[in-house]
Motif scaffolding. Structure first.
Motif, PDB file in Angstrom:
ATOM      1  N   TYR A   1       0.853  -1.182   0.000  1.00  0.00           N
ATOM      2  CA  TYR A   1       0.000   0.000   0.000  1.00  0.00           C
ATOM      3  C   TYR A   1       0.893   1.236   0.000  1.00  0.00           C
ATOM      4  CZ  TYR A   1      -3.538  -3.341   1.511  1.00  0.00           C
ATOM      5  OH  TYR A   1      -4.387  -4.415   1.594  1.00  0.00           O
TER       6      TYR A   1
ATOM      7  N   SER B   1       1.775   4.727   0.903  1.00  0.00           N
ATOM      8  CA  SER B   1       1.260   5.550   1.993  1.00  0.00           C
ATOM      9  C   SER B   1       1.739   6.998   1.951  1.00  0.00           C
ATOM     10  CB  SER B   1       1.618   4.935   3.348  1.00  0.00           C
ATOM     11  OG  SER B   1       3.007   4.783   3.475  1.00  0.00           O
TER      12      SER B   1
ATOM     13  N   ASP C   1      -7.947   4.923  -5.941  1.00  0.00           N
ATOM     14  CA  ASP C   1      -8.220   4.240  -4.672  1.00  0.00           C
ATOM     15  C   ASP C   1      -6.923   3.656  -4.109  1.00  0.00           C
ATOM     16  OD1 ASP C   1      -9.152   2.806  -2.531  1.00  0.00           O
ATOM     17  OD2 ASP C   1     -10.506   1.528  -3.697  1.00  0.00           O
TER      18      ASP C   1
ATOM     19  N   SER D   1      -6.593   2.480  -1.148  1.00  0.00           N
ATOM     20  CA  SER D   1      -6.873   1.492  -0.104  1.00  0.00           C
ATOM     21  C   SER D   1      -6.649   0.075  -0.626  1.00  0.00           C
ATOM     22  CB  SER D   1      -8.302   1.648   0.418  1.00  0.00           C
ATOM     23  OG  SER D   1      -9.233   1.269  -0.582  1.00  0.00           O
ATOM     24  N   LYS D   2      -6.278  -0.044  -1.886  1.00  0.00           N
ATOM     25  CA  LYS D   2      -5.988  -1.344  -2.501  1.00  0.00           C
ATOM     26  C   LYS D   2      -4.487  -1.448  -2.746  1.00  0.00           C
ATOM     27  CE  LYS D   2     -10.427  -1.502  -4.852  1.00  0.00           C
ATOM     28  NZ  LYS D   2     -11.103  -1.516  -6.145  1.00  0.00           N
TER      29      LYS D   2
ATOM     30  N   LEU E   1      -3.742  10.360  -1.057  1.00  0.00           N
ATOM     31  CA  LEU E   1      -3.266   9.450  -0.005  1.00  0.00           C
ATOM     32  C   LEU E   1      -3.765   9.893   1.364  1.00  0.00           C
ATOM     33  CD1 LEU E   1       0.387   8.866  -1.219  1.00  0.00           C
ATOM     34  CD2 LEU E   1      -1.394   7.117  -1.011  1.00  0.00           C
TER      35      LEU E   1
ATOM     36  N   SER F   1      -7.429   9.075   1.679  1.00  0.00           N
ATOM     37  CA  SER F   1      -7.642   7.632   1.719  1.00  0.00           C
ATOM     38  C   SER F   1      -7.272   7.068   3.086  1.00  0.00           C
ATOM     39  CB  SER F   1      -6.816   6.946   0.631  1.00  0.00           C
ATOM     40  OG  SER F   1      -6.863   5.557   0.774  1.00  0.00           O
ATOM     41  N   LYS F   2      -6.149   7.503   3.622  1.00  0.00           N
ATOM     42  CA  LYS F   2      -5.621   7.124   4.939  1.00  0.00           C
ATOM     43  C   LYS F   2      -5.285   5.642   5.081  1.00  0.00           C
ATOM     44  CE  LYS F   2      -5.677  10.987   7.228  1.00  0.00           C
ATOM     45  NZ  LYS F   2      -4.473  11.714   7.383  1.00  0.00           N
ATOM     46  N   ASN F   3      -5.722   4.779   4.171  1.00  0.00           N
ATOM     47  CA  ASN F   3      -5.436   3.346   4.295  1.00  0.00           C
ATOM     48  C   ASN F   3      -5.698   2.855   5.720  1.00  0.00           C
ATOM     49  OD1 ASN F   3      -4.614   3.374   1.640  1.00  0.00           O
ATOM     50  ND2 ASN F   3      -2.475   3.707   2.150  1.00  0.00           N
ATOM     51  N   SER F   4      -6.830   3.256   6.305  1.00  0.00           N
ATOM     52  CA  SER F   4      -7.104   3.004   7.716  1.00  0.00           C
ATOM     53  C   SER F   4      -7.225   1.520   8.051  1.00  0.00           C
ATOM     54  CB  SER F   4      -8.373   3.733   8.127  1.00  0.00           C
ATOM     55  OG  SER F   4      -9.457   3.297   7.349  1.00  0.00           O
ATOM     56  N   HIS F   5      -7.500   0.682   7.080  1.00  0.00           N
ATOM     57  CA  HIS F   5      -7.661  -0.738   7.375  1.00  0.00           C
ATOM     58  C   HIS F   5      -6.337  -1.486   7.446  1.00  0.00           C
ATOM     59  CE1 HIS F   5      -7.079  -0.736   3.059  1.00  0.00           C
ATOM     60  NE2 HIS F   5      -6.782  -2.000   3.158  1.00  0.00           N
ATOM     61  N   ILE F   6      -5.246  -0.855   7.117  1.00  0.00           N
ATOM     62  CA  ILE F   6      -3.954  -1.532   7.077  1.00  0.00           C
ATOM     63  C   ILE F   6      -3.428  -1.713   8.491  1.00  0.00           C
ATOM     64  CG2 ILE F   6      -1.596  -1.420   6.196  1.00  0.00           C
ATOM     65  CD1 ILE F   6      -2.715   0.396   3.981  1.00  0.00           C
TER      66      ILE F   6
END
Length: 172
Positions: free
Chosen positions: A53, A55, A105, A107-108, A156, A159-164
């Motif tokens: 991901y 970041s 996206d 987050s992928k 970015l 999106s924050k990639n919060s699920h990572i």
């Protein structure tokens, strides 16, 4: 969300730097490598792709041969935290920026792949990790690179990639 913490031996939570360069060492050809600055040892990395991901993108000034050089740092969360560092004016940086500017996206997971060109040139191909589809872009030598970096960094941050869960937030 509770994250399972693996006990036992591990690497410290420091980023692993991957440097982009088409080279050869002891008969091994490589497109990126690790460098141990304390022992002045170059270690080729045989894999040409990094899945994770994205970041953060960051421009960093590094001194080399008594000259300031601007580097593009691409922070990637994967099994470890990686920072792909390349010259900001390289074909790798520019081909990466053109492709990543098309991503909506973050987050992928994506695959960042180093690809050999003519002579010492290294390009970047970017892929959707789930579909293995290349994110194509047209070459544009007149692109506004700083505007692309700002645009991607804004995406970015939203999106924050919060699920990572594979590491703590990267703080600089």
């Amino acid at each position: 969300m509770i994250t399972e913490i693996k006990l036992g031996l591990c690497n410290p939570p420091e980023p692993i730097y991957l440097y982009v360069k088409k080279g050869e060492l002891s008969g091994e050809y490589y497109l990126w490598y690790n460098y141990d600055i304390n022992n002045k040892i170059t270690t080729p990395v045989q894999q040409t792709g990094l899945t994770g991901y994205i970041s953060e993108l960051k421009l960093t000034t590094k001194e080399f041969k008594d000259k300031n050089n601007i580097k593009l740092d691409i922070s990637v969360r994967a099994d470890e935290i990686y920072i792909v560092r390349t010259g900001s004016e390289t074909n790798f940086a520019k081909s990466f920026l053109l492709a990543v500017s098309l991503v909506q996206d973050f987050s992928k997971p994506l695959i960042i792949a180093a690809t050999a060109g003519e002579g010492n040139v290294v390009f970047c191909n970017l892929y959707d990790a789930a579909t293995k589809t290349r994110i194509g872009s047209e070459w544009n030598k007149h692109a506004n690179w700083l505007a692309i970096i700002d645009s991607v960094q804004t995406k970015l941050q939203t999106s924050k990639n919060s699920h990572i869960v594979s590491g703590e937030p990267i703080l600089f």
